[in-house]
Design an enzyme around this catalytic site. Structure first.
Site, PDB file in Angstrom:
ATOM      1  N   GLU A 158     -53.229  54.239  12.301  1.00  0.00           N
ATOM      2  CA  GLU A 158     -53.698  55.002  11.142  1.00  0.00           C
ATOM      3  C   GLU A 158     -55.220  55.148  11.107  1.00  0.00           C
ATOM      4  OE1 GLU A 158     -50.070  54.164   7.986  1.00  0.00           O
ATOM      5  OE2 GLU A 158     -51.970  53.128   7.705  1.00  0.00           O
ATOM      6  N   GLU A 313     -43.576  55.403  10.954  1.00  0.00           N
ATOM      7  CA  GLU A 313     -43.408  54.405   9.899  1.00  0.00           C
ATOM      8  C   GLU A 313     -42.751  55.046   8.683  1.00  0.00           C
ATOM      9  OE1 GLU A 313     -46.777  52.141   8.639  1.00  0.00           O
ATOM     10  OE2 GLU A 313     -47.539  51.853  10.674  1.00  0.00           O
TER      11      GLU A 313
END
Length: 690
Positions: A158, A313
């Site tokens: 991320e 995710e």
């Protein structure tokens, strides 16, 4: 377009199903690690993302490497038919590095260096950080690049945020020199004569700061572009450091709807796009509006490389960081996971496999709860999905056939929200884009989310809401698109500035003026309780009638060849054009001059898409809150019917022959969908191979 792509990894030709796995948190208890493998197989999981935050376990002290636990992990996974995305550990650095090399820590915009802690608290420009990441990554690649369990590289985690240290200031100035060539060119592009902000030396330029410069919009825009460029350069640096051993391993980097980075640029260095999706399901009884916005992001990430992406995710139950951590209701795990697959994902993966025992995410959802066994509702939901994914593995690599696209540029987003324009209390750019996308989603129309630099070929309809930053090149491309027979829909607050955030002179909407056949003279922001209206003129070509409520933004326009379809109902501009159509070449260009609500957008796009010849997933009307999405290989269409309405629904199929994707049984013309229900169907393809 290509209708069938190769699997993400030839080692794993089916749909990927798994989670972020952190065995380094459990090295003190080998029994847990053995039990994990048993439970992975029971849940139908075939791939894990490992090593994401494992730097301290891989290199506990500088130069001391401890790979034995990773050796055992990958060997254990391989022996049990489970694969791994192996992560580079740069998302969080070990404490010894922060202590010995404080320069790796970020400096915030206030010019204060951070202490050790958190994630992504590091400088992408720092020579030391680049050296250390390159070293650990090379060692991982040399040791595991050819391991049979490894299917690819999970680069960092991320990416996000920026650093304002001296290294980054120098790099920013170098980036500006390469872009502009001279200070004179930079000063003109940034319009620095305003407030006497003209730069006379490159060293005078600083990144935006709360106690410094924030009002030069060209500076703000270029800083955001630079941060993206520098982050991508660091990502490329990481990929280069692992690729030499086995160039065939694909690389991905999971993304998370972060506004500060232009994810479209990442597609240039990544082999596979992946993203992390965490919707707040069940805020309301009807989840359809949220489902449409999630669908928008699935469509966006699929469109970045125009091929299947990865849901890297998601949570199998709840999160621990949202304002309210609500449990997924029965059926929602299956529904929300298959929504990603329907929109082009070839994986469903979770954060996390096993709940941490301590620290900030110990109550974040996981496949394995603190109870440590499979006898939980969440585990059974995951296992049920695993069975479904195994049954529909033929869908891997298939395409989503979109004939409609929405234009969504990050620098337009940045510039528009920085513009100090008609509604500084909230210009609502994203909400506007979602609303136009939702009107298409409700009809079962596949939509790509593209950038102005992408090809417009193959689309019948392009929607460009609030295209505030519009380059001359973009205007020319859209004009050519319309002249060649395409349909364009644009809105208020478009064609206002160029790529340097300088206003177009000669009249708005600048490069779109000829294409749209209008001149926008003024724009007004309305207070929240102000209202106006759009009255459709008699016998308009859309066949719409009556009045639609207008709110928040009204633009005063003049026609320059465009046909007026609807006018304002109130205020001093009553009777002036509010909706127009310009016919140019073989195509059409619509302009919506005011912000309108869902009822108008639904009616408008129902007519415009039919007129443009855009295909829908089903040739029947979908019930409220039910979506229909298609993937295809050019021979077989795979149709996903999904019920987000919060109520049972009946879906009428069209006259084509359908079979159940999982059982192969024929399907009747009417399908019942329970609350949070999903049905997977097959039919002969209506899309030809090309």
């Amino acid at each position: 377009m290509t209708r069938q792509h190769a699997p993400i990894s030839p080692k794993l030709p089916g749909l990927m199903h798994g989670a972020d796995y952190n065995p380094d948190q459990w090295l003190h208890d080998p029994a847990v690690l053995e039990e994990d493998v048993r439970l992975m197989k029971l849940a139908g999981c075939n791939v894990m993302a490992v090593g994401i935050f494992s730097w301290a376990s891989l290199e506990p002290n500088e130069g001391q490497f401890t790979f034995e636990w990773m050796d055992q992990l990958l060997d254990r996974l391989h022996a049990n038919g489970i694969f791994a995305w192996l992560a580079t550990p740069s998302g969080a650095r070990p404490a010894w590095m922060s202590q010995k090399y404080p320069e790796v820590l970020r400096v915030e915009s206030n010019r204060v260096r951070n202490l050790h802690g958190m994630r992504h608290n590091h400088c992408y420009t720092s020579p030391v950080y680049r050296e250390k990441t390159s070293l650990i990554n090379r060692k991982l690649a040399e040791r595991y690049g050819n391991h049979p369990a490894v299917v690819g590289w999970h680069i960092s985690n991320e990416f996000g945020g920026d650093c304002h240290c001296d290294y980054c200031q120098v790099a920013f100035r170098d980036w500006l020199k390469a872009k502009y060539g001279s200070l004179d060119a930079l000063n003109r592009a940034w319009w620095t004569a305003f407030w006497a902000h003209t730069y006379t030396s490159w060293d005078q330029i600083e990144s935006p700061a709360p106690h410094g410069e924030t009002m030069v919009h060209g500076l703000n825009l270029d800083w955001r572009r630079f941060v993206t460029s520098q982050t991508i350069d660091f990502c490329r640096h990481e990929i280069d450091s692992v690729r030499s051993v086995n160039p065939s391993l694909p690389a991905t980097a999971n993304m998370h709807m972060i506004e500060g980075l232009d994810y479209r640029k990442f597609s240039e260095v990544l082999d596979v796009i992946s993203w992390d999706s965490y919707p707040t399901w069940h805020d309301y009884k009807d989840d359809s509006q949220l489902a449409a916005s999630v669908a928008f992001y699935h469509d966006l990430f699929r469109s970045l490389k125009q091929k299947p992406f990865m849901l890297m995710e998601s949570t199998p139950s709840l999160t621990n960081w949202q304002p309210v951590s609500k449990l997924k209701r029965p059926g929602m795990h299956q529904l929300s996971s298959l929504q990603a697959v329907a929109h082009g994902s070839d994986s469903v993966q979770y954060f996390q496999w096993r709940k941490s025992r301590g620290s900030s995410e110990k109550f974040h959802g996981a496949v394995i709860d603190h109870a440590g066994h499979e006898n939980t509702r969440v585990f059974q939901d995951v296992a049920h999905l695993g069975q479904t994914l195994n049954h529909i593995s033929e869908i891997v690599g298939t395409a989503t056939p979109a004939e409609t696209a929405i234009l969504f540029d990050w620098d337009n987003r940045w510039a528009l929200k920085d513009s100090q324009g008609p509604r500084n209390m909230g210009i609502k750019y994203e909400e506007t884009v979602y609303a136009h996308h939702r009107a298409l989603w409700k009809q079962g129309i596949a939509t790509d989310i593209i950038g102005s630099e992408d090809s417009f070929d193959g689309y019948r309809l392009i929607v460009a809401p609030m295209l505030y930053l519009c380059r001359e090149e973009t205007g020319s491309k859209l004009q050519q698109f319309v002249e060649q027979g395409g349909t364009l829909v644009s809105t208020y607050w478009s064609g206002i500035v160029n790529e340097s955030d300088l206003c177009h002179l000669g009249g708005f909407p600048g490069p779109l003026r000829k294409t749209l056949g209008i001149w926008a003279e003024e724009i007004e922001g309305l207070y929240d309780d102000d209202r106006n209206g759009l009255k459709m003129l008699n016998d308009n070509v859309l066949g719409l009638s009556g009045t639609y409520e207008a709110h928040e933004i009204c633009e005063l326009i003049h026609t320059e060849g465009a046909e007026v379809l609807g006018v304002y109902t109130d205020d001093f501009y009553v009777g002036r054009p509010a909706l127009t159509l310009n016919r140019l070449g073989h195509g059409r260009a619509y302009y919506i001059a005011t912000r309108l609500k869902e009822d108008f957008l639904s009616d408008f796009y129902a007519t415009v898409t039919a007129e443009a010849g855009v295909n829908r997933a089903l040739q029947t009307k979908l019930p409220q809150g039910v979506s229909a999405t298609v993937r295809t290989n050019g021979t077989t269409d795979y149709v996903f019917l999904m019920n987000f309405s919060g109520e049972p629904q009946q879906v009428e199929l069209d006259e084509r022959n359908y079979t159940d994707m999982e059982t192969g049984d024929s399907v009747s013309s009417t399908i019942g969908l329970p609350v949070n229900g999903v049905r997977l169907l097959k039919r002969q393809s209506t899309y030809s191979e090309s």
